[in-house]
Each structure stands twice: as C-alpha cells, then as structure tokens.
Design a protein around this motif. Structure first.
Motif, PDB file in Angstrom:
ATOM      1  N   ILE A 156      -6.010  59.863  36.501  1.00  0.00           N
ATOM      2  CA  ILE A 156      -7.458  59.310  36.831  1.00  0.00           C
ATOM      3  C   ILE A 156      -8.245  59.008  35.563  1.00  0.00           C
ATOM      4  N   GLU A 157      -8.084  60.097  34.572  1.00  0.00           N
ATOM      5  CA  GLU A 157      -8.767  59.917  33.421  1.00  0.00           C
ATOM      6  C   GLU A 157      -8.173  59.005  32.360  1.00  0.00           C
ATOM      7  N   ALA A 158      -6.989  58.501  32.534  1.00  0.00           N
ATOM      8  CA  ALA A 158      -5.985  57.695  31.760  1.00  0.00           C
ATOM      9  C   ALA A 158      -6.511  56.369  32.318  1.00  0.00           C
ATOM     10  N   LEU A 159      -6.637  56.149  33.901  1.00  0.00           N
ATOM     11  CA  LEU A 159      -7.197  54.973  34.403  1.00  0.00           C
ATOM     12  C   LEU A 159      -8.496  54.743  33.975  1.00  0.00           C
ATOM     13  N   LYS A 160      -9.479  55.723  33.664  1.00  0.00           N
ATOM     14  CA  LYS A 160     -10.793  55.402  33.319  1.00  0.00           C
ATOM     15  C   LYS A 160     -10.741  54.782  31.913  1.00  0.00           C
ATOM     16  N   LEU A 161      -9.667  55.328  31.092  1.00  0.00           N
ATOM     17  CA  LEU A 161      -9.796  55.043  29.605  1.00  0.00           C
ATOM     18  C   LEU A 161      -9.161  53.660  29.379  1.00  0.00           C
ATOM     19  N   LEU A 162      -8.035  53.433  30.455  1.00  0.00           N
ATOM     20  CA  LEU A 162      -7.744  51.859  30.259  1.00  0.00           C
ATOM     21  C   LEU A 162      -8.733  50.723  30.763  1.00  0.00           C
ATOM     22  N   ASN A 163      -9.520  51.389  31.755  1.00  0.00           N
ATOM     23  CA  ASN A 163     -10.658  50.440  32.281  1.00  0.00           C
ATOM     24  C   ASN A 163     -11.600  50.195  31.149  1.00  0.00           C
ATOM     25  N   SER A 164     -12.014  51.296  30.469  1.00  0.00           N
ATOM     26  CA  SER A 164     -12.882  51.232  29.359  1.00  0.00           C
ATOM     27  C   SER A 164     -12.560  50.253  28.317  1.00  0.00           C
ATOM     28  N   VAL A 165     -10.991  49.993  27.895  1.00  0.00           N
ATOM     29  CA  VAL A 165     -10.672  49.091  26.830  1.00  0.00           C
ATOM     30  C   VAL A 165     -10.539  47.809  27.596  1.00  0.00           C
ATOM     31  N   GLY A 166     -10.632  47.611  28.670  1.00  0.00           N
ATOM     32  CA  GLY A 166     -10.608  46.244  29.551  1.00  0.00           C
ATOM     33  C   GLY A 166      -9.548  46.055  30.450  1.00  0.00           C
ATOM     34  N   TYR A 167      -8.417  47.014  30.319  1.00  0.00           N
ATOM     35  CA  TYR A 167      -7.487  47.019  31.345  1.00  0.00           C
ATOM     36  C   TYR A 167      -7.716  47.104  32.712  1.00  0.00           C
ATOM     37  N   GLY A 168      -7.387  45.787  33.591  1.00  0.00           N
ATOM     38  CA  GLY A 168      -7.551  45.872  35.030  1.00  0.00           C
ATOM     39  C   GLY A 168      -8.808  45.350  35.208  1.00  0.00           C
ATOM     40  N   VAL A 169      -9.695  45.061  34.293  1.00  0.00           N
ATOM     41  CA  VAL A 169     -11.170  44.735  34.488  1.00  0.00           C
ATOM     42  C   VAL A 169     -11.020  42.987  34.522  1.00  0.00           C
ATOM     43  N   PRO A 170     -11.512  42.703  35.666  1.00  0.00           N
ATOM     44  CA  PRO A 170     -11.679  40.939  35.856  1.00  0.00           C
ATOM     45  C   PRO A 170     -12.130  40.356  34.418  1.00  0.00           C
ATOM     46  N   GLY A 171     -11.664  39.306  34.228  1.00  0.00           N
ATOM     47  CA  GLY A 171     -11.972  38.495  33.152  1.00  0.00           C
ATOM     48  C   GLY A 171     -11.682  38.975  31.503  1.00  0.00           C
ATOM     49  N   GLU A 172     -11.150  40.149  31.458  1.00  0.00           N
ATOM     50  CA  GLU A 172     -10.781  40.811  30.248  1.00  0.00           C
ATOM     51  C   GLU A 172      -9.481  40.352  29.589  1.00  0.00           C
ATOM     52  N   GLY A 173      -8.623  39.795  30.502  1.00  0.00           N
ATOM     53  CA  GLY A 173      -7.390  39.253  30.277  1.00  0.00           C
ATOM     54  C   GLY A 173      -6.262  40.101  29.872  1.00  0.00           C
ATOM     55  N   VAL A 174      -6.306  41.353  30.172  1.00  0.00           N
ATOM     56  CA  VAL A 174      -5.249  42.393  29.938  1.00  0.00           C
ATOM     57  C   VAL A 174      -5.052  42.933  31.496  1.00  0.00           C
ATOM     58  N   GLU A 175      -3.638  42.956  31.627  1.00  0.00           N
ATOM     59  CA  GLU A 175      -3.291  43.318  33.070  1.00  0.00           C
ATOM     60  C   GLU A 175      -2.962  44.811  33.431  1.00  0.00           C
ATOM     61  N   LEU A 176      -3.290  45.430  34.350  1.00  0.00           N
ATOM     62  CA  LEU A 176      -3.097  46.948  34.591  1.00  0.00           C
ATOM     63  C   LEU A 176      -2.414  46.873  36.189  1.00  0.00           C
ATOM     64  N   ASP A 177      -1.293  47.182  36.200  1.00  0.00           N
ATOM     65  CA  ASP A 177      -0.458  47.432  37.684  1.00  0.00           C
ATOM     66  C   ASP A 177       0.033  48.714  37.723  1.00  0.00           C
ATOM     67  N   LEU A 178      -0.226  49.056  38.950  1.00  0.00           N
ATOM     68  CA  LEU A 178       0.051  50.477  39.288  1.00  0.00           C
ATOM     69  C   LEU A 178       1.592  50.534  40.080  1.00  0.00           C
ATOM     70  N   VAL A 179       2.345  51.457  40.067  1.00  0.00           N
ATOM     71  CA  VAL A 179       3.595  51.659  40.810  1.00  0.00           C
ATOM     72  C   VAL A 179       3.478  52.880  41.855  1.00  0.00           C
ATOM     73  N   SER A 180       3.662  52.635  43.241  1.00  0.00           N
ATOM     74  CA  SER A 180       3.732  53.823  44.174  1.00  0.00           C
ATOM     75  C   SER A 180       5.106  54.003  44.518  1.00  0.00           C
ATOM     76  N   ASN A 181       5.741  55.163  44.277  1.00  0.00           N
ATOM     77  CA  ASN A 181       7.032  55.671  44.831  1.00  0.00           C
ATOM     78  C   ASN A 181       6.649  56.788  46.062  1.00  0.00           C
ATOM     79  N   PRO A 182       7.156  56.367  47.073  1.00  0.00           N
ATOM     80  CA  PRO A 182       7.095  57.700  47.972  1.00  0.00           C
ATOM     81  C   PRO A 182       7.300  59.056  47.361  1.00  0.00           C
ATOM     82  N   SER A 183       6.431  60.002  47.948  1.00  0.00           N
ATOM     83  CA  SER A 183       6.670  61.542  47.429  1.00  0.00           C
ATOM     84  C   SER A 183       7.665  62.086  48.301  1.00  0.00           C
ATOM     85  N   GLY A 184       8.768  61.713  48.717  1.00  0.00           N
ATOM     86  CA  GLY A 184       9.798  62.102  49.629  1.00  0.00           C
ATOM     87  C   GLY A 184      10.913  61.227  50.296  1.00  0.00           C
TER      88      GLY A 184
END
Lengths: 316, 110
Positions: A156-184
């Motif tokens: 969560i802290e890393a995602l906040k850091l990435l958002n703070s430099v523009g990742y995953g923020v609309p209009g910033e032009g840098v893409e942040l994707d998440l990957v979810s694998n089942p835990s079992g």
C-alpha cells in the motif's frame, strides 16, 4: 452446487485437448521480448513458479544485458517486458532500462512493490516505463498467505509512492497495472468485476489509484506445484484447469507473440517453459544467436501446465 | 453405504435429472439465471449462498460455495462475516419468538 466438472481417465494431455478442439498452437507475429533478470527476489511468494527468493544468486550480467539490448536494436519488438525475481534487486537494472527504453515503444517492469524506492520510481517515470505490480487481494490475510507477513502494508505504501510520482494517475501518462493471482488452489475472479471492486476499495480506503487490473490463474510449477502436492490439492486443481479449457483463449496466448530470455541469455517461448526448462521451439538457444524473429506458424511445445493459460478467459 | 455424505457425489448433481429431465432442466435453468450477474454481483450472490448453505446445513453447498466465494474474489473475512449475519438472524429468530412465550405466559399467570 458445482460447476460442470469433466473427468477424464486417464487425463487428456494438453496436446490431445488441442487436437480434440481442432486448434493448433503455433506462433503468430512475435512482438514482445520478455527479459527475466534473475531469480533474486526480496520475497518468497508461495505461488512463485520460478521459486525466486532472497537466497537465489542468479542475476543477469551486463554482458547478457548487452545481448538483450543488441537484439532489441536489431529486431522490431513492440514491447520489452522486464521481470524476475525482483528486477529492482539487479545491480545493473538502470543500465538495461536505459539501453532498451529508446528501442521499443513500450517497456514494462514487473515489480513486487516491496523492493521499490523513490529513486527507482523517479527513474521509471523518467523512462516512461509501464509498471505491472503484484497485488493479489484487497485484504492483508490473503496477501500475507501468498507473499509473506508485512507485504500488504508495504505494498500500500509503495502504491502511494507511485501515485505521488504520477503512476496510475489520470493525465500523467505513466501506466500502473496490478496483477492478482488467487491465494490458493482456486481460479481467479472475473477480471472486469474485480477491477471495479479493487478500484473502488483502494480509492475509498487508501486514496490509491491504478490503471488496469489483470487476474491470472496460478500455474502448477515450482513452489506452487510443491504446495499443491503437499496440500493434496494437485489432482483437483489440474482437473479444474482442464475442465475450464477455453479453445478461444488459445489465439491470445502470450507464447504466440513473445520470446522469453532468461538471466543467462537462454531463450524460451514463455515464462512457464522457462521455469520448466522447455527450450524455445524455434531452434535458437541463446539471444546472442537470435538473428530474426521466429516465423509465424512455428510450432510451440506444450506441457500439462499449459491448461493454466487456457482456462476461462486465458492468460495473456 | 458407510457415510451419507461423500464429496465425490458433488460433481454428480446433474444425474438428478436422469429420471425427470424436464423438471431438472427447469431447475438448472432457473438456478443459472439466479446466480448470473444482475443487480447483485456474482460475488455478492455467492456470499449469500454460502451463508444460506450454513443455515440449511448442506455440506455439498458449503463445499461448492466456499470454493465459489474464493473464485469470485471474496476474502475469508467477508465469508466469515456473512456467516455471522445468518447466525444473527437465526439466533434472533429464536429470540424474537420469545415474545410469543412471554405473551402466553403473561396471559396464563397471575
């Protein structure tokens, strides 16, 4: 009540299933070079098909990086996809990134989030790297079970850091994707619904945003295979994967459009054949020797774990 | 038959249509429609089904909807809370009938 379960005795091989459905697994146009920088990782995730971890010493040398950069210069890859292990732990990652960034329209780094720092986040931003981050679940319990204690909070802290430099923020032009694998030993939730829920919950609870969520089934290889065997889930999981075979998913499989190069330069058709040691079906063993992209129509070797890539909507 | 319940029976559920196929088909069609995405998401419906499965104490349904909830992206926390919801209703339903008991007792008592 159950979904329909098809049992075969003896189980049909993946190759036999393709034949039964009248589908061939051959190369399409190869557009992606996946670069595995090594097995060294700060985590020992229980679903890791590569068995990466802190004790693994294999990392890509600068010499092999030069071969990768040279191949990217000569061959028209649309995407360079850098993975590990944790690429962030490779000493010469910046050298590799600066080498390939001008050579392909899209450069991707697969991050485990916990090995990130602000310097790397700003480097990624400068080079317009697309980040694909492991983020299995919306709760600490399932995340810890898969990735280790404390990983949820750090993620969560890393995602906040990435958002703070523009990742995953609309209009910033840098893409942040998440990957979810089942835990079992179960299949992933439907992607569209999960993405909507992840977006709403991460925004509401943490003020975090991202671009896309990808949901992938775990592949019965490496550490996950060992856990399936030990926990008595292997047979049921394999049956589930085979029962969910979707012939329509074959056309979009990553092995049709991708080459995977390991930390030592060895070539494979995909990340899973790399883990299993099934070499590239096109005949060239090392990226040093790769003079041209494999021709469309080149056959791709298969294995039983390929069912994990063709279950439901597939694994691309 | 050593046990009334066998997990291997769960995938055989469709056999229930062998001697009454039309009725079974109507049920399965209805069943499929009920659990399709609607005003409620498939995940929410799976959580409701898991909770009800515990209320009707159906081991087949508990097995199927534990798996179903996980595959719809539910967490163990959500699944456990769903059980507490039905437990609260179930316990509350017993307790609220205590009003009947009290009314009758009051009527009969000096």
């Amino acid at each position: 009540m159950p979904d329909k379960i098809v049992k075969q005795d003896p189980p049909e091989t993946f190759a036999q299933t393709l034949v039964r459905h009248g589908v061939e697994l051959t190369r399409d146009r190869t557009v992606t070079l996946q670069v595995n920088t090594g097995r060294l990782c700060s985590l020992s995730c229980r679903h890791c098909h590569l068995e990466a971890g802190p004790g693994r010493g294999e990392t890509m040398t600068r010499e092999t990086m030069d071969s990768v950069i040279d191949a990217a210069r000569r061959l028209p890859f649309a995407s360079i996809d850098i993975t590990g292990g944790a690429p962030e732990l490779v000493p010469d990652l910046e050298y590799l990134l600066r080498g390939v960034a001008p050579l392909a329209p899209r450069v991707v780094v697969r991050t485990n989030l916990v090995s990130l720092d602000e310097r790397l986040a700003r480097l990624y931003r400068e080079l317009r790297v697309v980040l694909v981050a492991s983020f299995p679940a919306l709760n600490a319990g399932q995340t810890s079970a898969q990735r280790g204690e404390g990983v949820w909070e750090k993620s969560i802290e890393a995602l906040k850091l990435l958002n703070s430099v523009g990742y995953g923020v609309p209009g910033e032009g840098v893409e942040l994707d998440l990957v979810s694998n089942p835990s079992g030993a179960f299949l992933p939730a439907a992607q569209a619904g999960s993405e909507k829920r992840f977006r709403a919950e991460l925004s509401r609870r943490y003020g975090v945003s991202f671009d896309n969520l990808f949901c992938f089934a775990n592949v019965p290889l490496g550490r996950f295979l060992a856990w399936l065997e030990k926990s008595g889930n292997l047979e049921g999981y394999r049956e589930k994967l085979a029962a969910g075979f979707n012939p329509c998913a074959v056309a979009g499989l990553m092995c049709r459009s991708q080459l995977s190069v390991d930390w030592d330069g060895a070539l494979y058709d995909c990340d899973f054949h790399l883990a299993a040691g099934i070499p590239f079906g096109g005949g060239v063993a090392n990226i040093r020797e790769l003079q041209e992209l494999p021709a469309p129509g080149t056959p791709i070797p298969t294995a039983q774990y390929c069912f994990a890539c063709t279950v439901g909507s597939g694994f691309t | 038959m050593e046990n009334y319940y066998d997990p291997k029976d769960l995938p055989r559920f469709a056999e229930i249509g062998n001697d009454a196929p039309e009725l079974a088909q109507k049920f399965f069609d209805y069943y499929g429609s009920v659990f399709a995405e609607g005003e409620l998401s498939e995940r929410e419906k799976a959580l409701i089904a898991l909770a009800v499965a515990h209320t009707v104490q159906c081991p087949y349904c508990i097995d199927a909807y534990t798996r179903g909830c996980l595959e719809k992206g539910a967490s163990l926390g959500e699944m456990t809370e769903a059980l507490h919801v039905v437990t609260a209703i179930r316990g509350g339903a017993s307790l609220v009938h205590g009003i009947q008991m009290r009314k009758i007792a009051e009527k009969l008592s000096l």
